[in-house]
Structure formats: structure tokens, C-alpha cells
Scaffold this motif. Sequence first.
Motif, PDB file in Angstrom:
ATOM      1  N   ALA A   1       3.019  -7.118 -10.749  1.00 60.67           N
ATOM      2  CA  ALA A   1       4.492  -7.559 -10.032  1.00 60.67           C
ATOM      3  C   ALA A   1       3.743  -8.137  -9.039  1.00 60.67           C
ATOM      4  O   ALA A   1       2.590  -7.699  -8.249  1.00 60.67           O
ATOM      5  CB  ALA A   1       5.268  -6.543  -9.607  1.00 60.67           C
ATOM      6  N   ARG A   2       4.190  -9.522  -8.235  1.00 57.53           N
ATOM      7  CA  ARG A   2       3.917  -9.895  -7.164  1.00 57.53           C
ATOM      8  C   ARG A   2       4.486  -9.245  -5.930  1.00 57.53           C
ATOM      9  O   ARG A   2       5.787  -9.142  -6.060  1.00 57.53           O
ATOM     10  CB  ARG A   2       4.249 -11.533  -7.024  1.00 57.53           C
ATOM     11  CG  ARG A   2       3.585 -12.307  -5.989  1.00 57.53           C
ATOM     12  CD  ARG A   2       2.254 -12.416  -6.006  1.00 57.53           C
ATOM     13  NE  ARG A   2       1.770 -13.219  -4.803  1.00 57.53           N
ATOM     14  CZ  ARG A   2       0.522 -13.429  -4.739  1.00 57.53           C
ATOM     15  NH1 ARG A   2      -0.396 -12.935  -5.535  1.00 57.53           N
ATOM     16  NH2 ARG A   2      -0.098 -13.915  -3.491  1.00 57.53           N
ATOM     17  N   VAL A   3       3.555  -8.785  -5.121  1.00 61.28           N
ATOM     18  CA  VAL A   3       3.895  -8.093  -4.001  1.00 61.28           C
ATOM     19  C   VAL A   3       3.626  -9.017  -2.617  1.00 61.28           C
ATOM     20  O   VAL A   3       2.404  -8.960  -2.276  1.00 61.28           O
ATOM     21  CB  VAL A   3       3.319  -6.502  -3.957  1.00 61.28           C
ATOM     22  CG1 VAL A   3       3.561  -5.958  -2.776  1.00 61.28           C
ATOM     23  CG2 VAL A   3       3.623  -5.616  -5.029  1.00 61.28           C
ATOM     24  N   GLU A   4       4.982  -8.898  -1.924  1.00 64.90           N
ATOM     25  CA  GLU A   4       4.806  -9.818  -0.826  1.00 64.90           C
ATOM     26  C   GLU A   4       5.203  -9.111   0.428  1.00 64.90           C
ATOM     27  O   GLU A   4       6.425  -8.895   0.339  1.00 64.90           O
ATOM     28  CB  GLU A   4       5.300 -10.920  -0.770  1.00 64.90           C
ATOM     29  CG  GLU A   4       4.657 -11.976  -1.979  1.00 64.90           C
ATOM     30  CD  GLU A   4       3.437 -12.671  -1.181  1.00 64.90           C
ATOM     31  OE1 GLU A   4       3.164 -12.735  -0.226  1.00 64.90           O
ATOM     32  OE2 GLU A   4       2.780 -13.450  -2.100  1.00 64.90           O
ATOM     33  N   TRP A   5       4.472  -8.315   1.215  1.00 69.43           N
ATOM     34  CA  TRP A   5       5.060  -7.319   2.174  1.00 69.43           C
ATOM     35  C   TRP A   5       4.775  -8.150   3.625  1.00 69.43           C
ATOM     36  O   TRP A   5       3.278  -7.993   3.731  1.00 69.43           O
ATOM     37  CB  TRP A   5       4.758  -5.776   2.191  1.00 69.43           C
ATOM     38  CG  TRP A   5       5.286  -5.075   0.872  1.00 69.43           C
ATOM     39  CD1 TRP A   5       6.177  -5.730   0.067  1.00 69.43           C
ATOM     40  CD2 TRP A   5       4.853  -3.881   0.517  1.00 69.43           C
ATOM     41  NE1 TRP A   5       6.628  -4.493  -0.968  1.00 69.43           N
ATOM     42  CE2 TRP A   5       5.616  -3.473  -0.559  1.00 69.43           C
ATOM     43  CE3 TRP A   5       3.993  -3.041   1.075  1.00 69.43           C
ATOM     44  CZ2 TRP A   5       5.707  -2.188  -1.150  1.00 69.43           C
ATOM     45  CZ3 TRP A   5       3.666  -1.688   0.373  1.00 69.43           C
ATOM     46  CH2 TRP A   5       4.667  -1.248  -0.953  1.00 69.43           C
ATOM     47  N   ASN A   6       5.487  -8.232   4.461  1.00 75.19           N
ATOM     48  CA  ASN A   6       4.997  -8.539   6.020  1.00 75.19           C
ATOM     49  C   ASN A   6       5.562  -7.328   6.724  1.00 75.19           C
ATOM     50  O   ASN A   6       6.723  -6.760   6.577  1.00 75.19           O
ATOM     51  CB  ASN A   6       6.042  -9.896   6.406  1.00 75.19           C
ATOM     52  CG  ASN A   6       5.525 -11.020   5.478  1.00 75.19           C
ATOM     53  OD1 ASN A   6       4.332 -11.201   5.161  1.00 75.19           O
ATOM     54  ND2 ASN A   6       6.544 -11.668   5.172  1.00 75.19           N
TER      55      ASN A   6
ATOM     56  N   ALA B   1     -11.179  -4.062 -15.235  1.00 74.37           N
ATOM     57  CA  ALA B   1     -10.464  -5.278 -16.017  1.00 74.37           C
ATOM     58  C   ALA B   1     -10.200  -6.199 -14.841  1.00 74.37           C
ATOM     59  O   ALA B   1      -9.606  -7.410 -15.245  1.00 74.37           O
ATOM     60  CB  ALA B   1      -9.221  -4.750 -16.483  1.00 74.37           C
ATOM     61  N   GLY B   2     -10.521  -6.243 -13.779  1.00 73.65           N
ATOM     62  CA  GLY B   2     -10.340  -7.275 -12.779  1.00 73.65           C
ATOM     63  C   GLY B   2      -8.882  -7.109 -11.852  1.00 73.65           C
ATOM     64  O   GLY B   2      -8.552  -8.183 -11.270  1.00 73.65           O
ATOM     65  N   ALA B   3      -8.299  -5.996 -11.783  1.00 74.85           N
ATOM     66  CA  ALA B   3      -7.134  -5.801 -11.149  1.00 74.85           C
ATOM     67  C   ALA B   3      -7.253  -6.026  -9.587  1.00 74.85           C
ATOM     68  O   ALA B   3      -8.366  -5.538  -9.171  1.00 74.85           O
ATOM     69  CB  ALA B   3      -6.311  -4.602 -11.625  1.00 74.85           C
ATOM     70  N   ASP B   4      -6.170  -6.308  -8.946  1.00 76.02           N
ATOM     71  CA  ASP B   4      -6.557  -6.244  -7.352  1.00 76.02           C
ATOM     72  C   ASP B   4      -5.809  -4.890  -6.921  1.00 76.02           C
ATOM     73  O   ASP B   4      -5.796  -4.793  -5.755  1.00 76.02           O
ATOM     74  CB  ASP B   4      -5.399  -7.268  -6.848  1.00 76.02           C
ATOM     75  CG  ASP B   4      -6.084  -8.602  -6.940  1.00 76.02           C
ATOM     76  OD1 ASP B   4      -7.280  -8.805  -7.279  1.00 76.02           O
ATOM     77  OD2 ASP B   4      -5.450  -9.672  -6.892  1.00 76.02           O
ATOM     78  N   GLY B   5      -5.134  -4.048  -7.619  1.00 73.62           N
ATOM     79  CA  GLY B   5      -4.523  -2.761  -7.265  1.00 73.62           C
ATOM     80  C   GLY B   5      -3.189  -2.620  -7.698  1.00 73.62           C
ATOM     81  O   GLY B   5      -2.949  -3.089  -8.914  1.00 73.62           O
ATOM     82  N   ILE B   6      -2.700  -1.475  -7.174  1.00 72.21           N
ATOM     83  CA  ILE B   6      -1.379  -0.783  -7.960  1.00 72.21           C
ATOM     84  C   ILE B   6      -0.489  -0.658  -6.906  1.00 72.21           C
ATOM     85  O   ILE B   6      -0.763  -0.279  -5.728  1.00 72.21           O
ATOM     86  CB  ILE B   6      -1.641   0.748  -8.459  1.00 72.21           C
ATOM     87  CG1 ILE B   6      -2.888   0.719  -9.571  1.00 72.21           C
ATOM     88  CG2 ILE B   6      -0.674   1.410  -8.752  1.00 72.21           C
ATOM     89  CD1 ILE B   6      -3.870   1.723  -9.727  1.00 72.21           C
ATOM     90  N   ILE B   7       1.008  -0.591  -7.230  1.00 72.74           N
ATOM     91  CA  ILE B   7       2.014  -0.375  -6.521  1.00 72.74           C
ATOM     92  C   ILE B   7       2.700   0.859  -6.939  1.00 72.74           C
ATOM     93  O   ILE B   7       2.790   0.936  -8.429  1.00 72.74           O
ATOM     94  CB  ILE B   7       3.109  -1.537  -6.115  1.00 72.74           C
ATOM     95  CG1 ILE B   7       4.110  -1.009  -5.218  1.00 72.74           C
ATOM     96  CG2 ILE B   7       3.325  -2.330  -7.337  1.00 72.74           C
ATOM     97  CD1 ILE B   7       4.755  -2.246  -4.797  1.00 72.74           C
ATOM     98  N   TYR B   8       3.037   1.970  -6.297  1.00 73.31           N
ATOM     99  CA  TYR B   8       3.614   2.916  -6.770  1.00 73.31           C
ATOM    100  C   TYR B   8       4.603   3.795  -5.747  1.00 73.31           C
ATOM    101  O   TYR B   8       4.352   3.537  -4.564  1.00 73.31           O
ATOM    102  CB  TYR B   8       2.290   4.074  -7.136  1.00 73.31           C
ATOM    103  CG  TYR B   8       1.440   4.330  -5.983  1.00 73.31           C
ATOM    104  CD1 TYR B   8       1.654   5.508  -5.449  1.00 73.31           C
ATOM    105  CD2 TYR B   8       0.602   3.551  -5.452  1.00 73.31           C
ATOM    106  CE1 TYR B   8       0.950   6.157  -4.173  1.00 73.31           C
ATOM    107  CE2 TYR B   8      -0.062   3.836  -4.314  1.00 73.31           C
ATOM    108  CZ  TYR B   8      -0.038   4.961  -3.883  1.00 73.31           C
ATOM    109  OH  TYR B   8      -0.733   5.619  -2.741  1.00 73.31           O
ATOM    110  N   PRO B   9       5.228   4.633  -6.511  1.00 77.17           N
ATOM    111  CA  PRO B   9       6.230   5.256  -5.542  1.00 77.17           C
ATOM    112  C   PRO B   9       5.497   6.358  -4.773  1.00 77.17           C
ATOM    113  O   PRO B   9       4.593   7.134  -5.046  1.00 77.17           O
ATOM    114  CB  PRO B   9       7.494   5.959  -6.463  1.00 77.17           C
ATOM    115  CG  PRO B   9       6.405   6.301  -7.992  1.00 77.17           C
ATOM    116  CD  PRO B   9       5.467   4.782  -7.702  1.00 77.17           C
ATOM    117  N   SER B  10       5.810   6.422  -3.647  1.00 72.02           N
ATOM    118  CA  SER B  10       5.135   7.595  -2.540  1.00 72.02           C
ATOM    119  C   SER B  10       5.356   8.941  -3.098  1.00 72.02           C
ATOM    120  O   SER B  10       6.713   9.085  -3.538  1.00 72.02           O
ATOM    121  CB  SER B  10       5.752   7.347  -1.234  1.00 72.02           C
ATOM    122  OG  SER B  10       5.236   8.591  -0.184  1.00 72.02           O
TER     123      SER B  10
END
Length: 242
Positions: free
Chosen positions: A10-15, A178-187
Motif C-alpha cells: 500500500a502507498r502510505v502518505e502520512w503528514n 527482497a527490497g521492500a521499504d517497510g511494513i504498515i501494521y496495527p498497533s
Amino acid sequence: MTAAEESPVARVEWNGAVRIIRSLFPPIDLFEDIADPADWPLLLSAEQKTNPRIMETIGNLDLVPAGRRVGGPGASYLMAPFTHVSPDRPSRFSDGSHGALYVAESYETALFETIHHHGRFMARTAEAPGWTSQFREIVLDISADLHDLRGADPASDPILDPDDYAPAQKLAAALRGAGADGIIYPSVRHPGGECVALFHPDCASAPRQGRHLDYHWNGATVDLVRDAGSGAVFRVVEGGAG
């Protein structure tokens, strides 16, 4: 591949995302300098001739690929988690051999994540009750394509186990490889909250300092949080700080 490794991206854009860190860590001059990160190895070579302990401050720069290093004001907050690592300090998505930048979508989620970990440290070292170390809020922006675990069930998915980090570390190692940028996950510490674990510092930007905070340890848990600027004190209650 496991189901987690095949998770959607998923594209994650958090400001205005939030990271809370101990205030005792000062900015690192090299990272804050206006020099191009491509010039850092040359600058380091010159600096080491007069300051042989410089590497203790900077950490292991080789752990960050040259093309993914960031510099300028606030860059210490992005670079340090990747250059100062140790097997003695593992985390959910790192066994301590590499860094991860943990950021929460909201202040409250970041607060509860750090309260949990600070409380565990205080309990292990049998600290006496009282106001403890000062923390600082870092506000930053996130822009990255991340493996999305938000559909996982924290109550049953081993990746989100509250205490056993081994499955999550194994997943992170495979994704990084594998070159991933990271993970988004539930706290895991704040129901309804979301966090990211970034594998490279350039996935975040515009770090700026927010509030200074003090945590109060009552001998069993962190029960109070004080805004050091305003002096306001908030009681920590299950599900939120009131």
C-alpha cells in the motif's frame, strides 16, 4: 513465500506522523550538516584524523545504502535508528543487526507504544517510583510503498504477538532482502492505532521537534504523562490518556 510475505503493498502518505524518543540522544553533527550525503565518507575520513571517537557518535554508516542516506536539519532523527543498532536491542521487526524506524500515525498511538516499552525497562531494572527520563516528540512525514498487515488479527497473528518478536523479525528479514521499504501494521499497544516500520531513512522526511514529555513510573506501570512545556499532567488509562 508465507502469506505475510505476500501481503499487499500500500502507498502510505502520512503528514504529521509521530515518533517519540528519549531526549538524551543529541543531534549528530554529520547528519545535520548541509553537506551532500555523498560527501560524508570523505568528511569522515578527514574528521577521524583529529577525532578518532567520531564513529561512536555516528554509528555504523555502512548499514545505510549510500543512495538512501538523508542529511540536513533533523536528519539525525531519521538516520540514527539505522546506524546505531545492536543485537542487545532487538525490536519487533529487527533482530538488532539492522535498523528500523518506527513511527505511529498519531500522537496517542506513539505515546502508548513508548509507555509500554519504557514500563518494561523500568520493571526489569526495578526502578523506584517517580518521574523518569524525558522524552521528545518528533513529527515527520511518511511517503513509502509498504507491505500492509493492517488486515491481520493482533489476537491471533504471530507477526503481531505482543511478546514474541521472532516471527516478525523473520518476516522483516525476508522483506528487506527482497527490497521492500517497510511494513504498515496495527498497533499492538493501542487498539485502533497504526504504525509503520521503515527499512530505510529516506522513506520519511521533514522531521521536526514537537513536545517534551516526562513519564511517571509508579512502581508497576507508567501512570502519568507530563507535557514539560505547559506543565499539564495527563493520567494514563486503558484505551487512552485522560
